[in-house]
Design a protein around this motif. Structure first.
Motif, short mmCIF file in Angstrom:
data_model
loop_
_atom_site.label_atom_id
_atom_site.label_comp_id
_atom_site.label_asym_id
_atom_site.label_seq_id
_atom_site.Cartn_x
_atom_site.Cartn_y
_atom_site.Cartn_z
N ARG A 37 6.05 60.52 25.86
CA ARG A 37 6.58 59.16 25.91
C ARG A 37 6.23 58.53 27.25
O ARG A 37 6.43 59.14 28.29
CB ARG A 37 8.10 59.19 25.74
CG ARG A 37 8.55 59.61 24.38
CD ARG A 37 10.09 59.53 24.25
NE ARG A 37 10.51 59.90 22.92
CZ ARG A 37 10.97 61.11 22.60
NH1 ARG A 37 11.06 62.05 23.50
NH2 ARG A 37 11.34 61.37 21.36
N MET A 38 5.70 57.31 27.17
CA MET A 38 5.41 56.52 28.36
C MET A 38 5.98 55.14 28.12
O MET A 38 5.38 54.34 27.41
CB MET A 38 3.90 56.43 28.61
CG MET A 38 3.28 57.71 29.07
SD MET A 38 1.48 57.63 29.34
CE MET A 38 1.15 55.99 29.88
N GLY A 39 7.17 54.88 28.64
CA GLY A 39 7.84 53.63 28.34
C GLY A 39 8.11 53.56 26.85
O GLY A 39 8.68 54.47 26.27
N HIS A 40 7.67 52.48 26.21
CA HIS A 40 7.86 52.34 24.76
C HIS A 40 6.76 53.02 23.96
O HIS A 40 6.87 53.16 22.74
CB HIS A 40 7.92 50.86 24.38
CG HIS A 40 9.13 50.17 24.93
ND1 HIS A 40 10.40 50.46 24.51
CD2 HIS A 40 9.25 49.23 25.90
CE1 HIS A 40 11.26 49.72 25.18
NE2 HIS A 40 10.59 48.96 26.03
N ALA A 41 5.69 53.43 24.62
CA ALA A 41 4.57 54.07 23.94
C ALA A 41 4.86 55.54 23.70
O ALA A 41 5.48 56.21 24.53
CB ALA A 41 3.30 53.92 24.77
N GLN A 42 4.39 56.04 22.56
CA GLN A 42 4.53 57.46 22.23
C GLN A 42 3.17 57.97 21.77
O GLN A 42 2.49 57.32 20.98
CB GLN A 42 5.55 57.66 21.12
CG GLN A 42 6.95 57.28 21.52
CD GLN A 42 7.94 57.55 20.39
OE1 GLN A 42 7.68 58.35 19.51
NE2 GLN A 42 9.07 56.89 20.45
N PHE A 43 2.79 59.14 22.27
CA PHE A 43 1.50 59.73 21.97
C PHE A 43 1.68 61.14 21.42
O PHE A 43 2.54 61.89 21.89
CB PHE A 43 0.62 59.81 23.23
CG PHE A 43 0.32 58.47 23.82
CD1 PHE A 43 -0.79 57.76 23.42
CD2 PHE A 43 1.14 57.92 24.79
CE1 PHE A 43 -1.08 56.52 23.97
CE2 PHE A 43 0.87 56.69 25.35
CZ PHE A 43 -0.24 55.98 24.93
N SER A 44 0.83 61.51 20.47
CA SER A 44 0.74 62.88 20.00
C SER A 44 -0.36 63.55 20.80
O SER A 44 -1.44 62.99 20.97
CB SER A 44 0.38 62.93 18.52
OG SER A 44 1.43 62.41 17.74
N ILE A 45 -0.05 64.75 21.30
CA ILE A 45 -1.01 65.52 22.09
C ILE A 45 -1.33 66.81 21.35
O ILE A 45 -0.43 67.53 20.92
CB ILE A 45 -0.42 65.89 23.48
CG1 ILE A 45 0.14 64.67 24.21
CG2 ILE A 45 -1.43 66.67 24.30
CD1 ILE A 45 -0.86 63.78 24.84
#
Length: 129
Positions: A37-45
């Motif tokens: 999670r980066m602020g409102h952004a969400q990433f799959s790693i």
């Protein structure tokens, strides 16, 4: 589960072409290794099983016009920073699929750390040494 994987693979074939599809599938067909999670952004790693690379994708319903190389570099660096690994390169391998190379100091086995902490990482917890 298999139907979701097949549907995702079909979508990648249609959107990404054969060459990038092969690279995406080289990461396996499991759920992501981590949520970032980066602020409102969400990433799959996803950590590649053999190569020193990460696959980074914006989570479903999180697409943005700002998913450029620099944002992906920052996301990869944020994921790797707790274990002193660094980002070496970032490249787009398919629509919405970015690959980031990484380098770790001697003695840091990123794959083993991720495997040990996978359940926590999938909830958004940071990686720990």
């Amino acid at each position: 589960m298999k139907s979701r994987v097949l549907a995702a693979a079909a979508a990648v074939l249609i959107l990404g072409g054969c060459a990038s599809t092969g690279r995406l599938l080289s990461y396996g067909v499991e759920l992501s290794d981590a949520l970032l999670r980066m602020g409102h952004a969400q990433f799959s790693i996803y950590v590649h099983p053999k190569d020193d690379t990460l696959l980074i994708q914006r989570r479903v319903m999180q697409t943005s016009n700002y998913d450029g190389q620099e944002l992906i570099r920052i996301a990869a660096a944020q994921f790797l920073e707790p274990v002193d690994c660094t980002v070496t390169e970032v490249r787009l391998i398919a629509p919405g699929g970015w690959e980031a190379g990484f380098a770790c100091p001697a003695g840091v086995d990123l794959r083993a750390l991720v495997q040990q902490q996978r359940a926590a990482l999938q909830t958004g917890a940071p990686l720990h040494p």
